[in-house]
Write a protein that holds these residues in place. Structure first.
Motif, PDB file in Angstrom:
ATOM      1  N   ALA B  47      48.649 104.283  51.936  1.00 21.92           N
ATOM      2  CA  ALA B  47      48.127 102.967  52.323  1.00 21.92           C
ATOM      3  C   ALA B  47      47.509 103.035  53.712  1.00 21.92           C
ATOM      4  O   ALA B  47      48.016 103.723  54.591  1.00 21.92           O
ATOM      5  CB  ALA B  47      49.252 101.934  52.306  1.00 21.92           C
ATOM      6  N   LEU B  48      46.391 102.332  53.869  1.00 20.16           N
ATOM      7  CA  LEU B  48      45.745 102.194  55.182  1.00 20.16           C
ATOM      8  C   LEU B  48      45.938 100.758  55.622  1.00 20.16           C
ATOM      9  O   LEU B  48      45.592  99.821  54.887  1.00 20.16           O
ATOM     10  CB  LEU B  48      44.242 102.470  55.083  1.00 20.16           C
ATOM     11  N   ILE B  49      46.488 100.575  56.794  1.00 17.83           N
ATOM     12  CA  ILE B  49      46.718  99.217  57.287  1.00 17.83           C
ATOM     13  C   ILE B  49      46.327  99.152  58.755  1.00 17.83           C
ATOM     14  O   ILE B  49      46.296 100.189  59.445  1.00 17.83           O
ATOM     15  CB  ILE B  49      48.211  98.817  57.078  1.00 17.83           C
ATOM     16  N   GLY B  50      45.995  97.955  59.204  1.00 17.82           N
ATOM     17  CA  GLY B  50      45.602  97.783  60.603  1.00 17.82           C
ATOM     18  C   GLY B  50      44.992  96.414  60.794  1.00 17.82           C
ATOM     19  O   GLY B  50      44.748  95.699  59.816  1.00 17.82           O
ATOM     20  N   PRO B  51      44.757  96.030  62.036  1.00 17.02           N
ATOM     21  CA  PRO B  51      44.186  94.709  62.295  1.00 17.02           C
ATOM     22  C   PRO B  51      42.801  94.566  61.673  1.00 17.02           C
ATOM     23  O   PRO B  51      42.136  95.566  61.387  1.00 17.02           O
ATOM     24  CB  PRO B  51      44.080  94.653  63.827  1.00 17.02           C
ATOM     25  N   SER B  52      42.363  93.317  61.484  1.00 21.03           N
ATOM     26  CA  SER B  52      41.024  93.071  60.925  1.00 21.03           C
ATOM     27  C   SER B  52      39.975  93.760  61.781  1.00 21.03           C
ATOM     28  O   SER B  52      40.042  93.732  63.007  1.00 21.03           O
ATOM     29  CB  SER B  52      40.742  91.571  60.882  1.00 21.03           C
ATOM     30  N   GLY B  53      39.001  94.373  61.122  1.00 23.44           N
ATOM     31  CA  GLY B  53      37.899  95.007  61.824  1.00 23.44           C
ATOM     32  C   GLY B  53      38.227  96.378  62.376  1.00 23.44           C
ATOM     33  O   GLY B  53      37.453  96.942  63.164  1.00 23.44           O
ATOM     34  N   CYS B  54      39.360  96.956  61.965  1.00 19.39           N
ATOM     35  CA  CYS B  54      39.736  98.265  62.531  1.00 19.39           C
ATOM     36  C   CYS B  54      39.069  99.430  61.786  1.00 19.39           C
ATOM     37  O   CYS B  54      39.225 100.581  62.184  1.00 19.39           O
ATOM     38  CB  CYS B  54      41.246  98.448  62.525  1.00 19.39           C
ATOM     39  N   GLY B  55      38.350  99.141  60.729  1.00 15.34           N
ATOM     40  CA  GLY B  55      37.595 100.198  60.052  1.00 15.34           C
ATOM     41  C   GLY B  55      38.262 100.744  58.793  1.00 15.34           C
ATOM     42  O   GLY B  55      37.850 101.794  58.287  1.00 15.34           O
ATOM     43  N   LYS B  56      39.261 100.022  58.271  1.00 10.75           N
ATOM     44  CA  LYS B  56      39.957 100.498  57.063  1.00 10.75           C
ATOM     45  C   LYS B  56      38.976 100.641  55.890  1.00 10.75           C
ATOM     46  O   LYS B  56      38.920 101.672  55.215  1.00 10.75           O
ATOM     47  CB  LYS B  56      41.063  99.512  56.637  1.00 10.75           C
ATOM     48  N   THR B  57      38.226  99.565  55.658  1.00  5.44           N
ATOM     49  CA  THR B  57      37.296  99.572  54.533  1.00  5.44           C
ATOM     50  C   THR B  57      36.175 100.586  54.760  1.00  5.44           C
ATOM     51  O   THR B  57      35.738 101.268  53.829  1.00  5.44           O
ATOM     52  CB  THR B  57      36.728  98.153  54.313  1.00  5.44           C
ATOM     53  N   THR B  58      35.741 100.701  56.020  1.00  4.24           N
ATOM     54  CA  THR B  58      34.693 101.689  56.326  1.00  4.24           C
ATOM     55  C   THR B  58      35.186 103.091  55.985  1.00  4.24           C
ATOM     56  O   THR B  58      34.455 103.892  55.387  1.00  4.24           O
ATOM     57  CB  THR B  58      34.324 101.608  57.825  1.00  4.24           C
ATOM     58  N   LEU B  59      36.443 103.369  56.344  1.00  2.00           N
ATOM     59  CA  LEU B  59      36.993 104.687  56.048  1.00  2.00           C
ATOM     60  C   LEU B  59      37.100 104.910  54.538  1.00  2.00           C
ATOM     61  O   LEU B  59      36.735 105.970  54.025  1.00  2.00           O
ATOM     62  CB  LEU B  59      38.378 104.814  56.706  1.00  2.00           C
ATOM     63  N   LEU B  60      37.561 103.882  53.821  1.00  4.66           N
ATOM     64  CA  LEU B  60      37.702 104.005  52.361  1.00  4.66           C
ATOM     65  C   LEU B  60      36.333 104.260  51.712  1.00  4.66           C
ATOM     66  O   LEU B  60      36.194 105.130  50.837  1.00  4.66           O
ATOM     67  CB  LEU B  60      38.326 102.727  51.781  1.00  4.66           C
ATOM     68  N   LYS B  61      35.335 103.488  52.160  1.00  2.00           N
ATOM     69  CA  LYS B  61      33.999 103.656  51.575  1.00  2.00           C
ATOM     70  C   LYS B  61      33.363 104.977  51.992  1.00  2.00           C
ATOM     71  O   LYS B  61      32.512 105.505  51.275  1.00  2.00           O
ATOM     72  CB  LYS B  61      33.110 102.463  51.946  1.00  2.00           C
ATOM     73  N   SER B  62      33.773 105.496  53.143  1.00  3.14           N
ATOM     74  CA  SER B  62      33.290 106.823  53.542  1.00  3.14           C
ATOM     75  C   SER B  62      33.873 107.886  52.616  1.00  3.14           C
ATOM     76  O   SER B  62      33.185 108.832  52.227  1.00  3.14           O
ATOM     77  CB  SER B  62      33.679 107.129  54.992  1.00  3.14           C
ATOM     78  N   LEU B 219      45.995 102.045  61.493  1.00  2.00           N
ATOM     79  CA  LEU B 219      44.807 102.235  62.335  1.00  2.00           C
ATOM     80  C   LEU B 219      44.852 101.250  63.494  1.00  2.00           C
ATOM     81  O   LEU B 219      45.299 100.108  63.328  1.00  2.00           O
ATOM     82  CB  LEU B 219      43.529 102.019  61.520  1.00  2.00           C
ATOM     83  N   SER B 220      44.343 101.694  64.634  1.00  2.00           N
ATOM     84  CA  SER B 220      44.320 100.824  65.823  1.00  2.00           C
ATOM     85  C   SER B 220      43.110  99.900  65.749  1.00  2.00           C
ATOM     86  O   SER B 220      42.177 100.152  64.986  1.00  2.00           O
ATOM     87  CB  SER B 220      44.250 101.693  67.076  1.00  2.00           C
ATOM     88  N   PRO B 221      43.114  98.820  66.568  1.00  2.00           N
ATOM     89  CA  PRO B 221      41.934  97.933  66.582  1.00  2.00           C
ATOM     90  C   PRO B 221      40.686  98.698  67.017  1.00  2.00           C
ATOM     91  O   PRO B 221      40.787  99.772  67.610  1.00  2.00           O
ATOM     92  CB  PRO B 221      42.292  96.863  67.610  1.00  2.00           C
ATOM     93  N   ARG B 222      39.516  98.099  66.696  1.00  2.00           N
ATOM     94  CA  ARG B 222      38.240  98.747  66.946  1.00  2.00           C
ATOM     95  C   ARG B 222      38.140  99.318  68.346  1.00  2.00           C
ATOM     96  O   ARG B 222      38.432  98.601  69.293  1.00  2.00           O
ATOM     97  CB  ARG B 222      37.123  97.720  66.711  1.00  2.00           C
ATOM     98  N   PRO B 223      37.712 100.556  68.504  1.00  2.00           N
ATOM     99  CA  PRO B 223      37.331 101.461  67.416  1.00  2.00           C
ATOM    100  C   PRO B 223      38.555 102.013  66.691  1.00  2.00           C
ATOM    101  O   PRO B 223      39.566 102.345  67.329  1.00  2.00           O
ATOM    102  CB  PRO B 223      36.580 102.583  68.141  1.00  2.00           C
ATOM    103  N   GLY B 224      38.468 102.115  65.379  1.00  2.00           N
ATOM    104  CA  GLY B 224      39.602 102.535  64.588  1.00  2.00           C
ATOM    105  C   GLY B 224      40.001 103.984  64.854  1.00  2.00           C
ATOM    106  O   GLY B 224      39.165 104.892  64.796  1.00  2.00           O
ATOM    107  N   ARG B 225      41.253 104.176  65.202  1.00  2.00           N
ATOM    108  CA  ARG B 225      41.831 105.521  65.345  1.00  2.00           C
ATOM    109  C   ARG B 225      43.136 105.525  64.570  1.00  2.00           C
ATOM    110  O   ARG B 225      43.717 104.458  64.333  1.00  2.00           O
ATOM    111  CB  ARG B 225      42.174 105.837  66.802  1.00  2.00           C
ATOM    112  N   VAL B 226      43.628 106.723  64.231  1.00  2.00           N
ATOM    113  CA  VAL B 226      44.938 106.794  63.575  1.00  2.00           C
ATOM    114  C   VAL B 226      45.989 106.569  64.648  1.00  2.00           C
ATOM    115  O   VAL B 226      46.171 107.401  65.539  1.00  2.00           O
ATOM    116  CB  VAL B 226      45.148 108.152  62.877  1.00  2.00           C
TER     117      VAL B 226
END
Lengths: 256, 264
Positions: B47-62, B219-226
């Motif tokens: 599971a990928l979790i993190g605050p809104s806008g942290c890039g979870k969906t971007t990472l999944l789509k990547s 993931l941390s808030p933007r910019p998303g890091r682990v």
């Protein structure tokens, strides 16, 4: 592949109110026609329904067929050009940026100007009429279809891309069905536009067609004939729109 | 839906792992992902979790190959991701169903694009629809005639129909009511137990992340890091017992909350 209980509602029929309104209008017209001499209006200017009916019996089907063929032929060509242009502009932002101002410019030119250009540029009457219709209708198709393609949701586009479609599959399996409602609406708009434009184009250049017959009626001061041909045009437009509505009902039943 | 595994006729392919190494992604001046390094084991539920806008969906789509990365490397199995591949299927947050197509045709869609013959396509789609518990009278319904939960089952069936090795799920339960969500989560776990696909799930729900996954990547808030990777040692199968009522579950959810709270 649809179960019977999932069918949509039938296409809208002419309501009773419309019949009543038309009957009232006809009655008012007939009254005006009978009272026109007493009101100082020349009798030929407001022909009675009987005279209009007589004029309708003299309608020549060949002229109707010629106008119909011109409209449908030009609309088919306009649609093909519109789709091709929209696809190119969708695929290439550069093409979009360069072509859009030209398309907007074409759409801003008045129909009468196109008719004059056609008369000055081309000798063959059929080509003149076809040119005017295509140059007026193709940009409308193009803009409508391009806007609809750009409006397809990002998720749907990504979903399709995730299955690695070919470019043809992308357009045929996604863009075509997704933009079909807009395409059919654009056809309705263009039918109305084309019927009006073809009449003006035929008025000034043709020796056949409804526009030509209207010009003849005007030269003969036959208001009854003008009425009769106008009625034919209106009925023709309604019939064509009904055909598109029927198609829309068949193809877009998922919306009901 | 209880017969998820039993109805699977086609043998599921062996799951593959996912490698994410030094991934960076920016959108103009906005840094979405910075130096992301994650290894997903074959058959793992991550599971990928993190605050809104942290890039979870971007990472999944990547990972899905739908968004190109700026630098770094993503591999799915042996393949370096440069675009969508045959190993992955995506389940989208808002279902991404074609409104003009019936359930059957929506589920067949991936197979259609792969050139699978009509008869085989229809059979495979019917099996997938049955797997997600929609068999019977729903094949010929349009998406607008289904509830949100049913629509998402169609989305899952479409993803499963192509028999992927990796299932990428972008907040699949976000648009579904709580009761339906819990049933769907159990169904997903049964399906995963039966087919052992590698699953990457993006979620906002801490309970969901803990309940479903083997590991949770925060993931941390933007910019998303682990920011942190948490193991979820809750016993499986979780769907047959009442794991949510256990003290371990509550402790793990609270632990995840403590991590996320510091990121707010």
């Amino acid at each position: 592949m649809i179960s019977p209980d999932l069918g949509g509602t039938p296409p809208a029929r002419l309501p009773r109110e419309a019949f009543v309104a038309l009957a009232v209008l006809a009655a008012l017209w007939e009254t005006l026609a009978r009272l026109s001499p007493a009101l100082g209006i020349p009798a030929f200017a407001v022909p009675s329904l009987v005279r209009i009916g007589e004029a309708l019996t003299k309608i020549t089907p060949l002229d109707v067929a010629v106008t119909l063929a011109r409209v449908l032929g030009a609309l088919a060509a306009s649609f093909a050009l519109g789709v091709a242009g929209a696809v190119v502009m969708y695929l290439s932002q550069t093409a979009d940026r360069y072509a859009k101002p030209i398309v907007r410019l074409l759409m801003a030119v008045p129909v009468v100007s196109w008719i004059l250009f056609a008369i000055l540029w081309f000798r063959w009457v059929e080509f003149r009429i076809g040119f005017v219709l295509v140059v007026v209708c193709a940009p409308v198709f193009l803009i409508d279809i391009l806007d609809a393609m750009k409006g397809v949701s990002r998720e749907l586009r990504e979903m399709v891309r995730s299955f690695r479609p070919t470019r043809v599959q992308f357009f045929v399996k996604l863009m075509l069905p997704a933009t079909l409602p807009a395409i059919l609406t654009s056809w309705k708009i263009n039918l109305s536009l084309a019927i009006r434009v073809v009449t003006i184009a035929e008025l000034v250049g043709a020796v056949t067609g409804i526009g030509h017959q209207l010009a003849v009626a005007q030269e003969l001061f036959s208001v009854a004939n003008v009425f009769a041909w106008t009625l034919v045009l209106v009925v023709l437009l309604f019939a064509l729109e009904a055909a598109v509505n029927w198609l829309e009902h068949r193809l877009l039943r998922w919306r009901t | 839906m209880a017969a998820l595994a039993a109805s699977a006729a086609a043998a599921p392919p062996a799951p593959v792992g996912i490698g994410i190494e030094g991934v960076h992604k920016s959108f103009g001046a906005v840094h979405a992902l910075v130096d992301i390094n994650i290894g997903v084991r074959a058959g793992e539920f991550l599971a990928l979790i993190g605050p809104s806008g942290c890039g979870k969906t971007t990472l999944l789509k990547s990972i899905a190959g739908l968004i190109p990365i700026d630098s770094g490397r993503i591999t799915v199995g042996e393949r370096v991701v440069t675009g969508p591949g045959p190993e992955c299927s995506v389940v989208f947050q808002d279902f991404a169903l074609m409104p003009w197509a019936t359930v059957q045709h929506n589920v067949e869609f991936g197979l259609l694009l792969r050139g699978v013959p009509a008869k085989e396509r229809a059979e495979t789609a019917r099996r997938a629809i049955a797997k997600v518990g929609l068999g019977g009278s729903f094949e010929y319904a349009y998406p607008s005639q289904l509830s949100g939960g049913m629509q998402q089952r169609v989305g899952l069936a479409r993803a499963l129909a192509v028999n992927p090795q990796v299932l990428l799920m972008d907040e699949p339960f976000a648009s579904i009511d709580e009761q339906t969500r819990r049933v769907f989560q159990d169904d997903l776990l049964r399906l995963w137990s039966a087919e052992r696909k590698t699953v990457v799930l993006v979620t906002h729900s801490m309970e969901e992340a803990i309940y479903l996954s083997d590991r949770v990547v925060v993931l941390s808030p933007r910019p998303g890091r682990v920011h942190q990777v948490l193991d979820v040692p809750l016993p499986r199968p979780r769907e047959s017992g009442d794991v949510r009522a256990t003290a371990d579950f509550a402790r793990m959810v609270d632990g995840l909350w403590q991590v996320l709270r510091k990121l707010q």
